[in-house]
Design a protein around this motif. Sequence first.
Motif, PDB file in Angstrom:
ATOM      1  N   ARG A   1       0.845  -1.198   0.000  1.00  0.00           N
ATOM      2  CA  ARG A   1       0.000   0.000   0.000  1.00  0.00           C
ATOM      3  C   ARG A   1       0.876   1.241   0.000  1.00  0.00           C
ATOM      4  O   ARG A   1       1.866   1.311   0.722  1.00  0.00           O
ATOM      5  CB  ARG A   1      -0.921   0.033   1.220  1.00  0.00           C
ATOM      6  CG  ARG A   1      -1.915  -1.101   1.278  1.00  0.00           C
ATOM      7  CD  ARG A   1      -2.961  -0.839   2.352  1.00  0.00           C
ATOM      8  NE  ARG A   1      -3.936   0.137   1.911  1.00  0.00           N
ATOM      9  CZ  ARG A   1      -5.051  -0.158   1.251  1.00  0.00           C
ATOM     10  NH1 ARG A   1      -5.323  -1.403   0.938  1.00  0.00           N
ATOM     11  NH2 ARG A   1      -5.889   0.777   0.887  1.00  0.00           N
TER      12      ARG A   1
ATOM     13  N   GLU B   1       6.970  -3.926   3.059  1.00  0.00           N
ATOM     14  CA  GLU B   1       6.122  -2.983   2.312  1.00  0.00           C
ATOM     15  C   GLU B   1       6.994  -2.114   1.404  1.00  0.00           C
ATOM     16  O   GLU B   1       7.099  -0.902   1.599  1.00  0.00           O
ATOM     17  CB  GLU B   1       5.338  -2.107   3.293  1.00  0.00           C
ATOM     18  CG  GLU B   1       4.199  -2.816   3.983  1.00  0.00           C
ATOM     19  CD  GLU B   1       3.005  -3.009   3.053  1.00  0.00           C
ATOM     20  OE1 GLU B   1       2.474  -2.011   2.543  1.00  0.00           O
ATOM     21  OE2 GLU B   1       2.612  -4.162   2.826  1.00  0.00           O
TER      22      GLU B   1
ATOM     23  N   CYS C   1       4.932   7.152   1.465  1.00  0.00           N
ATOM     24  CA  CYS C   1       6.015   6.286   1.005  1.00  0.00           C
ATOM     25  C   CYS C   1       7.310   7.090   1.023  1.00  0.00           C
ATOM     26  O   CYS C   1       7.298   8.308   0.798  1.00  0.00           O
ATOM     27  CB  CYS C   1       5.717   5.789  -0.417  1.00  0.00           C
ATOM     28  SG  CYS C   1       6.959   4.711  -1.145  1.00  0.00           S
TER      29      CYS C   1
ATOM     30  N   LYS D   1       8.550   1.959   9.551  1.00  0.00           N
ATOM     31  CA  LYS D   1       7.730   1.067  10.384  1.00  0.00           C
ATOM     32  C   LYS D   1       6.915   1.860  11.396  1.00  0.00           C
ATOM     33  O   LYS D   1       5.714   1.640  11.576  1.00  0.00           O
ATOM     34  CB  LYS D   1       8.638   0.087  11.144  1.00  0.00           C
ATOM     35  CG  LYS D   1       9.082  -1.132  10.373  1.00  0.00           C
ATOM     36  CD  LYS D   1       9.859  -2.043  11.315  1.00  0.00           C
ATOM     37  CE  LYS D   1      10.123  -3.395  10.698  1.00  0.00           C
ATOM     38  NZ  LYS D   1      10.808  -4.305  11.625  1.00  0.00           N
ATOM     39  N   ASP D   2       7.588   2.785  12.054  1.00  0.00           N
ATOM     40  CA  ASP D   2       6.943   3.548  13.131  1.00  0.00           C
ATOM     41  C   ASP D   2       5.769   4.385  12.637  1.00  0.00           C
ATOM     42  O   ASP D   2       4.776   4.563  13.356  1.00  0.00           O
ATOM     43  CB  ASP D   2       7.965   4.472  13.808  1.00  0.00           C
ATOM     44  CG  ASP D   2       9.016   3.709  14.604  1.00  0.00           C
ATOM     45  OD1 ASP D   2       8.798   2.505  14.880  1.00  0.00           O
ATOM     46  OD2 ASP D   2      10.065   4.304  14.940  1.00  0.00           O
ATOM     47  N   TYR D   3       5.877   4.905  11.403  1.00  0.00           N
ATOM     48  CA  TYR D   3       4.864   5.849  10.918  1.00  0.00           C
ATOM     49  C   TYR D   3       4.014   5.289   9.773  1.00  0.00           C
ATOM     50  O   TYR D   3       3.271   6.033   9.129  1.00  0.00           O
ATOM     51  CB  TYR D   3       5.537   7.165  10.507  1.00  0.00           C
ATOM     52  CG  TYR D   3       6.157   7.864  11.694  1.00  0.00           C
ATOM     53  CD1 TYR D   3       5.380   8.624  12.557  1.00  0.00           C
ATOM     54  CD2 TYR D   3       7.511   7.708  11.978  1.00  0.00           C
ATOM     55  CE1 TYR D   3       5.946   9.240  13.661  1.00  0.00           C
ATOM     56  CE2 TYR D   3       8.087   8.328  13.082  1.00  0.00           C
ATOM     57  CZ  TYR D   3       7.295   9.089  13.921  1.00  0.00           C
ATOM     58  OH  TYR D   3       7.854   9.693  15.029  1.00  0.00           O
ATOM     59  N   GLY D   4       4.120   3.990   9.525  1.00  0.00           N
ATOM     60  CA  GLY D   4       3.233   3.351   8.550  1.00  0.00           C
ATOM     61  C   GLY D   4       3.491   3.717   7.103  1.00  0.00           C
ATOM     62  O   GLY D   4       2.562   3.773   6.299  1.00  0.00           O
ATOM     63  N   CYS D   5       4.757   3.969   6.755  1.00  0.00           N
ATOM     64  CA  CYS D   5       5.115   4.278   5.370  1.00  0.00           C
ATOM     65  C   CYS D   5       5.509   3.007   4.632  1.00  0.00           C
ATOM     66  O   CYS D   5       6.096   2.102   5.220  1.00  0.00           O
ATOM     67  CB  CYS D   5       6.332   5.204   5.298  1.00  0.00           C
ATOM     68  SG  CYS D   5       6.163   6.780   6.108  1.00  0.00           S
ATOM     69  N   SER D   6       5.251   2.971   3.355  1.00  0.00           N
ATOM     70  CA  SER D   6       5.917   1.990   2.509  1.00  0.00           C
ATOM     71  C   SER D   6       7.219   2.634   2.025  1.00  0.00           C
ATOM     72  O   SER D   6       7.503   3.789   2.328  1.00  0.00           O
ATOM     73  CB  SER D   6       5.021   1.593   1.336  1.00  0.00           C
ATOM     74  OG  SER D   6       4.642   2.721   0.586  1.00  0.00           O
TER      75      SER D   6
END
Length: 380
Positions: free
Chosen positions: A22, A181, A110, A132-137
């Motif tokens: 994503r 991701e 991203c 990882k910490d902030y939900g980025c690909s």
Amino acid sequence: MSSHQHVRPWRMIERRKSRKIRVGSVEVGGDAPITVQSMTNTLTSDAQATLRQIAALEEAGADIVRVSCPDVESTQALRTIVDNTAIPIVADIHFHYKRAIEAAKAGAACLRINPGNIGSADRVREVVQAAKDYGCSMRIGVNAGSLEKELLERYGEPCPEAMVESALFHANILRDHDFHEFKISVKASDVFLTVAAYQALADAIDCPLHIGVTEAGPLRTGTIKSAIGLGNLLWAGIGDTIRVSLAADPVEEIKVGFDILKSLGLRHRGVNIIACPSCARQGFNVIDTVAKLEERLAHISTPMSLSIIGCVVNGPGEALFTDVGFTGGGAGAGMVYMAGKPDHKLANADMIEHIVELVERKAEELKAQQDALMPVAAAE
């Protein structure tokens, strides 16, 4: 498999199997549609100018937009940018790994890093942790022009093997940290090198691939290079998201990207105009008419087809396969076709306004049909 693929096997494209990731709200890879993206060329630190360009790209059909983050001022502006657009924003990072961490905190969907100039493995690990910490690909962006020094010394020059080795080395770092991701690009300005690198990478890893010919050049020549390179890859089923790199208005990149996908039947958006090059047989000025229609119909996003043919040699045949068609005739008039059938005569002098009206009406009709089917598709 769609019916047209079943009936015409020579049009089949079997996409490479990749895992899905994503980028914000947009899926990339797997069975997700091939996405089209571009990059802003405004100063990212000027949030309002950047947002205006993002809005123009989104209107043109962009699924994802990348912005460069070369300095602290840019990553500070990124929060304002992210908060004021719905489109996923990719932060482009070179040299300064701390910018990647700041961009992740600011809400980037991203992070694009270039392994050849981001620094040590430790720095890459810090960027991974921020993602990882902030939900980025993430995108591992390998470029022929900025390969690691050690690889250039060993291989002697940028080559597919060196580019794939760089990509896989950094993919392994991400996987060693249980980060999956990510997508990869292996771009070059040389079409042959680009295609060969992606072909090798496609066999070596299952992550989504971001494809493009980098620094392709001005609008015309860059479009040709991109169409050759991306067309070859997409026809072979390789590519999950595309960026056409042109020294032109970024909106043109989106238009060319969609045109490449449309030509291969991989994605459909807007009016596909089929037009003859014109000759002495033409019953009206084809080139001038098509240029005006292309401009007047640019706002339509509903997929549909329009044929504009100068004479009756190919006009009726082309009209058989288009939603709306016009074929030039004699005495200053031609024939309008609707869904392949002759419908009514039309004077050349009135054709632009009338055809625009017909196409707009047909687009609304097709959209209504599509919207009516959506609940059924969701239920299935």
